[in-house]
Write an enzyme that holds these catalytic residues in place. Structure first.
Site, PDB file in Angstrom:
ATOM      1  N   ARG A 299       0.826  -1.303   0.254  1.00  0.00           N
ATOM      2  CA  ARG A 299      -0.026   0.068  -0.084  1.00  0.00           C
ATOM      3  C   ARG A 299       0.904   1.224  -0.110  1.00  0.00           C
ATOM      4  NH1 ARG A 299      -2.337  -3.786  -1.177  1.00  0.00           N
ATOM      5  NH2 ARG A 299      -4.036  -4.669  -0.376  1.00  0.00           N
TER       6      ARG A 299
ATOM      7  N   SER B 234     -11.095  -0.107   2.922  1.00  0.00           N
ATOM      8  CA  SER B 234     -10.507  -0.493   4.216  1.00  0.00           C
ATOM      9  C   SER B 234      -9.747   0.939   4.770  1.00  0.00           C
ATOM     10  CB  SER B 234      -9.431  -1.458   3.839  1.00  0.00           C
ATOM     11  OG  SER B 234     -10.015  -2.477   3.452  1.00  0.00           O
TER      12      SER B 234
ATOM     13  N   GLU C 292      -5.627   4.257   6.180  1.00  0.00           N
ATOM     14  CA  GLU C 292      -5.076   4.293   4.686  1.00  0.00           C
ATOM     15  C   GLU C 292      -5.579   5.326   3.762  1.00  0.00           C
ATOM     16  OE1 GLU C 292      -6.136   0.844   1.054  1.00  0.00           O
ATOM     17  OE2 GLU C 292      -6.010   0.166   3.197  1.00  0.00           O
TER      18      GLU C 292
END
Length: 351
Positions: free
Chosen positions: A160, A239, A343
């Site tokens: 990520r 998420s 995130e």
């Protein structure tokens, strides 16, 4: 190129949250994108780049500067090489690649947002990451004042993360190039255990591309991860927290803490994450810390379908969302000694 002043930004995000921008420019060509960036940089004006808005948390006060919405279009297929303009809708591009019989991104179906955002976040799901198929990213380098082509190895991809996320003020992604696989209508080898189980195959097997895509879409929809304006569980950024990656020593401490809190027979999720590191599940941590599906009493709550998604139930403010996020972070840290990291990108606010 369209220009608006005191423009609402909430409708441009999947959270449907955030105040207005002083100015909003919508660019439909690479040249317009570059011109808008150069103008803002020359004037010293703060710049916010918006793609699909699926990974943004914008403060209630909005953005005092120029918001640049990238709405470029371009889907070009040459053999197994795919080039996408940054503004292409990602899930639509995946569907077209699957229809063309090409494998490598089919398990990334249903992910909201634009193609240009995928290398920034190194988007991944169900055993695939874009870093496995991206060959080159074309970007405008704001420091050099020129367009550059960055090969995969120059993008510094990790979980990520990427060079673009590490230096968000430097690059504006214009185009992304992928090398896909012609496997005779079959998918890439299935890597993710849940996907393999639902498909009824072993890890490493291939299945028809359309079957892989449909299965992933159903799995995502069951977790509220496919956009639906009528479903408040999808008024989210997907998420909200990344899965923690711990050193082996830190994981041992965490494991002992889990047993102390939950009992000797309880084992936390553990996945290899490179030499000396183990990845665990943020969703598991949230749930075991007491934040179950649907948690919350206000307009911002945990999704009723997935503990990893924070959602706007309608009428929420960004501060409502952040208050919930901070409560979850504090609760998980108190329970397990792990600090969750958000995130989505935050604009004008922070956890």
């Amino acid at each position: 190129m369209q220009e608006l002043h005191d423009a609402p930004l909430a409708p441009l995000t999947t959270f449907r949250l955030g105040g207005p921008a002083t100015r909003l420019i919508t660019a439909t060509t690479d040249a317009e994108v570059i011109a808008a960036v150069r103008e803002a940089d020359a004037a010293g004006t703060p710049l916010l780049v918006i793609g699909g808005g699926s990974n943004l948390v914008i403060g209630d006060k909005g953005f005092d500067g120029t918001a640049l919405r990238i709405a470029t279009r371009g889907f070009e297929l040459r053999g197994t090489t795919l080039e996408l303009a940054a503004g292409e809708v990602w899930t639509d591009a995946v569907a077209r690649a699957v229809e063309a019989g090409l494998a490598g991104i089919e398990c990334l179906s249903g992910i909201p947002g634009s193609a240009g955002a995928t290398p920034i976040q190194n988007v991944g799901a169900y055993g695939q990451e874009v870093s496995a198929t991206i060959t080159e990213v074309v970007a405008y380098d704001r420091r050099a004042g020129e367009t550059v082509n960055l090969a995969n190895e120059e993008c510094a991809f990790s979980y990520r993360h990427s060079r673009f996320k590490a230096g968000p003020e430097r690059y504006v992604v214009l185009r992304v190039r992928f090398e896909l696989e012609d496997a005779g209508g079959l998918s890439a080898p299935v890597k993710y255990a849940e996907t393999a189980r639902v498909l009824g195959v072993a890890a490493g097997d291939r299945v028809p591309l359309a079957t892989a895509r449909d299965t992933v879409l159903k799995l995502r929809a069951g977790k509220g991860m496919v956009l639906d304006p009528e479903d408040h569980d999808t008024w989210s950024a997907g998420s909200f927290f990344t899965n923690p990656i711990l050193t082996d020593a830190d994981f041992a401490v965490f494991r002992a803490r889990v047993r102390e809190r939950l009992g000797e027979g309880v084992e936390p999720p553990a996945y290899p994450a490179g030499e000396g590191h183990t990845k665990t599940s943020a969703a598991w941590l949230i749930d075991k810390a007491g934040f179950t599906k649907g948690y919350g009493s206000g307009p911002a709550r945990i999704s009723t379908k997935h503990t990893l998604a924070l959602t706007n139930r309608g009428g929420a403010t960004t501060e409502d969302l952040l208050a919930l996020a901070r409560e979850v972070v504090a609760g998980v840290h108190e329970a397990f000694g792990i600090t969750l990291v958000n995130e989505p990108v935050t604009v004008g606010v922070s956890l």
